[in-house]
Design a protein around this motif. Sequence first.
Motif, PDB file in Angstrom:
ATOM      1  N   GLN A   1      33.008  78.084  17.642  1.00 55.30           N
ATOM      2  CA  GLN A   1      33.646  77.244  17.265  1.00 55.30           C
ATOM      3  C   GLN A   1      34.442  77.947  17.852  1.00 55.30           C
ATOM      4  O   GLN A   1      35.208  77.521  18.720  1.00 55.30           O
ATOM      5  CB  GLN A   1      34.191  76.030  16.406  1.00 55.30           C
ATOM      6  CG  GLN A   1      34.708  75.321  16.148  1.00 55.30           C
ATOM      7  CD  GLN A   1      34.862  74.097  15.429  1.00 55.30           C
ATOM      8  OE1 GLN A   1      34.250  74.670  14.349  1.00 55.30           O
ATOM      9  NE2 GLN A   1      35.803  73.355  15.053  1.00 55.30           N
ATOM     10  N   GLU A   4      34.441  79.062  21.899  1.00 49.53           N
ATOM     11  CA  GLU A   4      34.557  78.118  22.362  1.00 49.53           C
ATOM     12  C   GLU A   4      36.321  77.474  23.059  1.00 49.53           C
ATOM     13  O   GLU A   4      36.455  77.379  23.919  1.00 49.53           O
ATOM     14  CB  GLU A   4      33.868  76.941  21.712  1.00 49.53           C
ATOM     15  CG  GLU A   4      33.332  75.595  23.396  1.00 49.53           C
ATOM     16  CD  GLU A   4      32.064  75.225  23.083  1.00 49.53           C
ATOM     17  OE1 GLU A   4      31.917  74.295  23.909  1.00 49.53           O
ATOM     18  OE2 GLU A   4      31.445  74.988  21.957  1.00 49.53           O
ATOM     19  N   SER A  28      25.788  90.487  22.573  1.00 48.12           N
ATOM     20  CA  SER A  28      24.277  91.034  22.711  1.00 48.12           C
ATOM     21  C   SER A  28      23.809  91.949  22.212  1.00 48.12           C
ATOM     22  O   SER A  28      22.504  91.521  21.439  1.00 48.12           O
ATOM     23  CB  SER A  28      23.692  91.163  24.421  1.00 48.12           C
ATOM     24  OG  SER A  28      23.459  90.214  24.727  1.00 48.12           O
ATOM     25  N   HIS A  32      24.308  88.308  18.149  1.00 44.54           N
ATOM     26  CA  HIS A  32      24.851  86.740  18.029  1.00 44.54           C
ATOM     27  C   HIS A  32      23.944  85.880  19.178  1.00 44.54           C
ATOM     28  O   HIS A  32      25.432  85.475  20.001  1.00 44.54           O
ATOM     29  CB  HIS A  32      26.623  86.998  18.244  1.00 44.54           C
ATOM     30  CG  HIS A  32      27.065  87.616  17.009  1.00 44.54           C
ATOM     31  ND1 HIS A  32      26.851  87.811  15.810  1.00 44.54           N
ATOM     32  CD2 HIS A  32      28.147  89.249  17.096  1.00 44.54           C
ATOM     33  CE1 HIS A  32      26.906  89.092  15.155  1.00 44.54           C
ATOM     34  NE2 HIS A  32      28.340  89.282  15.951  1.00 44.54           N
ATOM     35  N   ILE A  33      23.016  84.739  18.854  1.00 48.91           N
ATOM     36  CA  ILE A  33      22.744  84.228  19.757  1.00 48.91           C
ATOM     37  C   ILE A  33      23.579  82.796  20.061  1.00 48.91           C
ATOM     38  O   ILE A  33      23.908  82.642  20.836  1.00 48.91           O
ATOM     39  CB  ILE A  33      21.831  83.730  18.956  1.00 48.91           C
ATOM     40  CG1 ILE A  33      20.624  85.057  19.311  1.00 48.91           C
ATOM     41  CG2 ILE A  33      20.905  83.244  20.249  1.00 48.91           C
ATOM     42  CD1 ILE A  33      19.309  84.493  19.040  1.00 48.91           C
ATOM     43  N   GLU A  34      24.430  82.253  18.622  1.00 48.23           N
ATOM     44  CA  GLU A  34      25.312  81.157  19.260  1.00 48.23           C
ATOM     45  C   GLU A  34      26.436  81.421  19.888  1.00 48.23           C
ATOM     46  O   GLU A  34      26.432  81.080  20.827  1.00 48.23           O
ATOM     47  CB  GLU A  34      25.433  80.741  17.798  1.00 48.23           C
ATOM     48  CG  GLU A  34      24.546  80.279  17.278  1.00 48.23           C
ATOM     49  CD  GLU A  34      23.667  78.966  17.673  1.00 48.23           C
ATOM     50  OE1 GLU A  34      24.134  78.024  17.847  1.00 48.23           O
ATOM     51  OE2 GLU A  34      22.289  79.248  18.064  1.00 48.23           O
ATOM     52  N   VAL A  35      26.806  82.871  20.351  1.00 45.69           N
ATOM     53  CA  VAL A  35      27.826  83.304  20.588  1.00 45.69           C
ATOM     54  C   VAL A  35      27.847  83.073  22.025  1.00 45.69           C
ATOM     55  O   VAL A  35      28.414  82.770  23.195  1.00 45.69           O
ATOM     56  CB  VAL A  35      28.690  84.471  20.072  1.00 45.69           C
ATOM     57  CG1 VAL A  35      29.773  85.083  21.090  1.00 45.69           C
ATOM     58  CG2 VAL A  35      28.683  83.937  18.568  1.00 45.69           C
ATOM     59  N   LYS A  37      24.937  81.131  23.682  1.00 47.16           N
ATOM     60  CA  LYS A  37      24.598  80.223  24.677  1.00 47.16           C
ATOM     61  C   LYS A  37      26.387  79.745  24.719  1.00 47.16           C
ATOM     62  O   LYS A  37      26.449  78.712  26.094  1.00 47.16           O
ATOM     63  CB  LYS A  37      24.408  79.599  22.881  1.00 47.16           C
ATOM     64  CG  LYS A  37      22.626  79.653  22.655  1.00 47.16           C
ATOM     65  CD  LYS A  37      22.571  79.139  21.304  1.00 47.16           C
ATOM     66  CE  LYS A  37      20.774  79.000  21.191  1.00 47.16           C
ATOM     67  NZ  LYS A  37      19.855  78.121  20.223  1.00 47.16           N
ATOM     68  N   VAL A  38      27.233  80.285  23.588  1.00 47.03           N
ATOM     69  CA  VAL A  38      28.299  79.451  24.345  1.00 47.03           C
ATOM     70  C   VAL A  38      29.210  80.130  25.514  1.00 47.03           C
ATOM     71  O   VAL A  38      29.541  79.489  26.619  1.00 47.03           O
ATOM     72  CB  VAL A  38      29.251  79.879  22.989  1.00 47.03           C
ATOM     73  CG1 VAL A  38      31.049  79.064  23.648  1.00 47.03           C
ATOM     74  CG2 VAL A  38      29.056  78.570  21.912  1.00 47.03           C
ATOM     75  N   LYS A  41      27.365  78.966  28.449  1.00 43.21           N
ATOM     76  CA  LYS A  41      27.625  77.432  29.187  1.00 43.21           C
ATOM     77  C   LYS A  41      29.169  77.663  29.620  1.00 43.21           C
ATOM     78  O   LYS A  41      29.796  76.461  30.946  1.00 43.21           O
ATOM     79  CB  LYS A  41      28.356  76.427  27.582  1.00 43.21           C
ATOM     80  CG  LYS A  41      27.381  75.432  27.073  1.00 43.21           C
ATOM     81  CD  LYS A  41      28.021  75.350  26.276  1.00 43.21           C
ATOM     82  CE  LYS A  41      29.163  74.601  25.703  1.00 43.21           C
ATOM     83  NZ  LYS A  41      29.371  73.807  24.904  1.00 43.21           N
ATOM     84  N   LEU A  71      16.223  84.881  24.885  1.00 47.45           N
ATOM     85  CA  LEU A  71      17.589  83.218  25.504  1.00 47.45           C
ATOM     86  C   LEU A  71      18.400  84.109  27.316  1.00 47.45           C
ATOM     87  O   LEU A  71      18.456  82.709  28.103  1.00 47.45           O
ATOM     88  CB  LEU A  71      18.938  83.636  24.469  1.00 47.45           C
ATOM     89  CG  LEU A  71      20.425  82.937  24.534  1.00 47.45           C
ATOM     90  CD1 LEU A  71      19.505  81.259  24.843  1.00 47.45           C
ATOM     91  CD2 LEU A  71      20.810  83.391  23.229  1.00 47.45           C
TER      92      LEU A  71
END
Length: 204
Positions: A1, A4, A28, A32-35, A37-38, A41, A71
């Motif tokens: 969060q 973003e 990488s 930190h996969i969620e980071v 993904k952001v 985006k 990913l």
Amino acid sequence: QKVEEILQRPDADVNGVFAGHTALQAASQNGHIEVIKVLMKYDVNMDIEDKDGDRAVHHAAFGDEPGVIELLFSGGCDLNARNKRRQTPLHIGVNKGHVGVVKVLLDLSCHPSLQDSEGDTPLHDAISKKRDDMLGLLLEHGADITITNNNGFNALHHAALRGNPRYCGPFIHQHTIFRIQFIPFTSLLWSHFTFLSQIHPTLS
């Protein structure tokens, strides 16, 4: 969060470099996969290189992060990218002993036999590291055992030079008409020839 929120600022640069690395490279390597993904985006550039020529996918290989590699691949990264030493992520995975990284790269159809600046393929590296598991994976995915490095050694030569007789069998078995490439007999190579003569008497 938090990532973003920062990227939503008008002055934010998703590809900005701090301490020599982009946010994607750092995320990488640390998984930190969620980071990631952001960042994806916001159209992050996956091809940016650090001072050593390493891209995010190289950093994922260094960090032993096969999930990150998957990913990044889904976002269009080049699995065969080379750094300044002409190493691919596969070279790094083999050299670091990260079998999960090696497996996912091969499963995603990376090239199994590209050469680094020394002419070594990942197969040469697997022999040097005495990694039977990686050797098997590479052969299963079509690694070329005939490629020679800058010293003129193919996989069989390399195994013999390293004094690893158990690696010679699979190479000879795989290519029953395997033709050993002869090398000028310098003092440096004499021990190599002696070993080959023991396993292949017709060379004597």
